[in-house]
Design an enzyme around this catalytic site. Structure first.
Site, short mmCIF file in Angstrom:
data_model
loop_
_atom_site.label_atom_id
_atom_site.label_comp_id
_atom_site.label_asym_id
_atom_site.label_seq_id
_atom_site.Cartn_x
_atom_site.Cartn_y
_atom_site.Cartn_z
N GLU A 167 0.88 -1.17 0.00
CA GLU A 167 0.00 0.00 0.00
C GLU A 167 0.91 1.21 0.00
OE1 GLU A 167 -1.41 3.18 1.03
OE2 GLU A 167 -2.06 2.40 2.96
N CYS A 179 -2.54 8.45 3.64
CA CYS A 179 -2.32 7.88 2.30
C CYS A 179 -3.42 8.26 1.32
CB CYS A 179 -2.21 6.36 2.39
SG CYS A 179 -0.79 5.78 3.34
#
Length: 464
Positions: free
Chosen positions: A238, A272
């Protein structure tokens, strides 16, 4: 500096006060290799039934909740986050552990399959087996939620976990590990090692790890993928994102403005899936910029409850954010809020239509800064979004369902929110992961659980 190394210990300092808040021992290569050998040989956890593992994870969740004041205080100490952000992270972890314990009972049980007309004398099924040893490398921005969501999924699947938290925020996981050991047992199913990138590299390169889960920068993620490719070791990555917000001409401008502020400034932009770029259709561009610029001037960074945004957690991140702003400060309109905290903080900022070649357009910023850019048509929009190669998350605001559907089908992104922002991450049943240079694989949901499994097809002849 938030951390320093003294006498083979990581000394953690608060980004808010710069005072020492704790220490942990730096793991040696021998420590890591020992942890991996223990994990490889430990079978008590994987031998438990699926239902028993789910029950234990729920027990663990309840014990973390009982220690909520301690855990939240430690997060506050080592990150300086505002209380609401800490509350949201803590609640997200609790919800994830509870929900995934339910999902696992069906997602990981034996799955019978049809054999077709030719093989009526056969029985077929799929079973989901633990991979073995999972090496997890987690980031500093959400020291509890990001580290422990992957850990929970790996444990539910029957694996043993060796977790390396970020060297900037190791104290939260130290506390969580203590709660696990004192209330759950099965100490060797969940181990932690501490250190910088060299310790993470040992996990990645070791032939004792069966799968690697990494959350962090695209640069490091690409290095991990390269190492894992040599042995075809599975890796769940990720990575970074620009996470565009699209505002079409028929959107509610008020809702879009407030959503941009929330998604762009949540956790001071150190998220993120933080909105870093907002694409606004030409027809409403000036109005959108006007309303957003007015709103952002009232938002404050600084210490204490009277300010809205907390500090930038690492010096490297702060430097990069400032570089992105400085590069374009004389080239376009910039609107900023208030910095009441000095150089530890960055004022919330919007940058209007920066040059196509600028770093803020082409790189992840990871701070309380958004670029606002116009577009004339859908082809131009899609080309701008795809230019960077990122494809983690996105959002789109409009009331035209057909147009929304047409646009999101063209977007190479793992997650989309319609007339909303960031909510996808907080729904445990939804798979989460990116496209392009934003990552590989999925976390969360059925898909995330099975990412930590060896998926095995079995055919049985009914007649011996």
């Amino acid at each position: 500096m938030p951390i320093s190394i003294e006498n083979k210990q990581i000394v953690v300092s608060s980004p808010e006060t710069l005072k020492e808040v704790g220490r942990v021992d730096v793991s040696t290569k021998e420590n890591v290799e020992h942890a991996l050998k223990v994990a490889q040989n430990y079978t008590e956890w994987s031998s438990l039934s699926l239902n028993k593992r789910c029950s234990i994870i729920n027990k663990f969740r309840k014990n973390v909740f009982k220690n909520s004041d301690l855990v939240k205080r430690i997060i506050k100490d080592e990150t300086g986050k505002k209380d609401f952000i800490i509350f949201a992270e803590f609640l997200s972890f609790l919800d994830h552990a509870k929900t995934m314990s339910k999902v696992a009972k069906s997602a990981l049980k034996r799955d019978n399959r049809e054999t077709g007309l030719l093989f009526k004398n056969k029985k077929a099924y799929v079973q989901y087996e633990p991979m073995g040893v999972v090496g997890i490398i987690s980031p500093w921005n959400f020291s509890l939620a990001t580290a422990m969501k992957g850990t929970i999924e790996g444990l539910l699947a029957g694996n043993n976990i060796v977790l390396k938290p970020s060297e900037f925020t190791p104290l939260t996981i130290e506390a969580i590990k203590k709660i696990w050991d004192e209330n759950i047992g099965y100490k060797d199913a969940f181990q932690i090692v501490n250190g910088a990138g060299d310790i993470g590299s040992i996990l990645v390169e070791s032939n004792l790890t069966d799968v690697i889960s990494f959350t962090g920068s695209t640069k490091v993620g690409l290095q991990i993928a390269k190492v894992c490719s040599l042995t075809l070791k599975p890796c769940i990555l990720e990575l970074g994102g620009k996470d565009p917000m699209i505002v079409l001409k028929d959107a509610s401008i008020k809702r879009a403005v407030e959503s941009a502020l929330h998604a762009g400034l949540f956790n001071s932009g150190q998220t993120c899936i933080s909105t870093e770029e907002v694409y606004v259709e030409d027809d409403i561009f000036d109005e959108f910029v006007s309303k957003l610029s007015i709103r952002i001037k009232d938002i404050k960074s600084g210490d204490g409850d009277n300010n809205d945004l907390g500090p930038i957690i690492t010096p490297e991140t702060k430097q990069k954010i400032n570089e992105h702003i400085s590069e374009v400060k004389d080239l376009c309109d910039i609107y900023s809020g208030i910095n009441n905290g000095g150089e530890k903080y960055i004022a919330p900022t919007i940058i209007v239509d920066p040059p196509e070649s600028s770093r803020i357009v082409n790189e992840e910023t990871f701070g309380p800064v958004m670029s606002i850019r116009p577009f004339k048509n859908e082809d131009e929009l899609i080309n701008k979004i795809h230019k960077t190669g990122y494809g983690l998350s996105s959002s789109i605001f409009s009331v035209d369902k057909k147009r929304i559907d047409r646009i999101i089908k063209r977007m190479k992104t793992g997650n989309v929110n319609i007339n909303d922002v960031m909510t996808n991450y907080a729904i445990p049943t939804l798979p989460y992961g990116g496209e392009g240079i934003s990552g590989l694989g999925k976390q969360h949901g059925v898909e995330g659980l099975r990412s930590y499994c060896r998926i095995k097809s079995v055919v049985v002849n009914r007649f011996n």
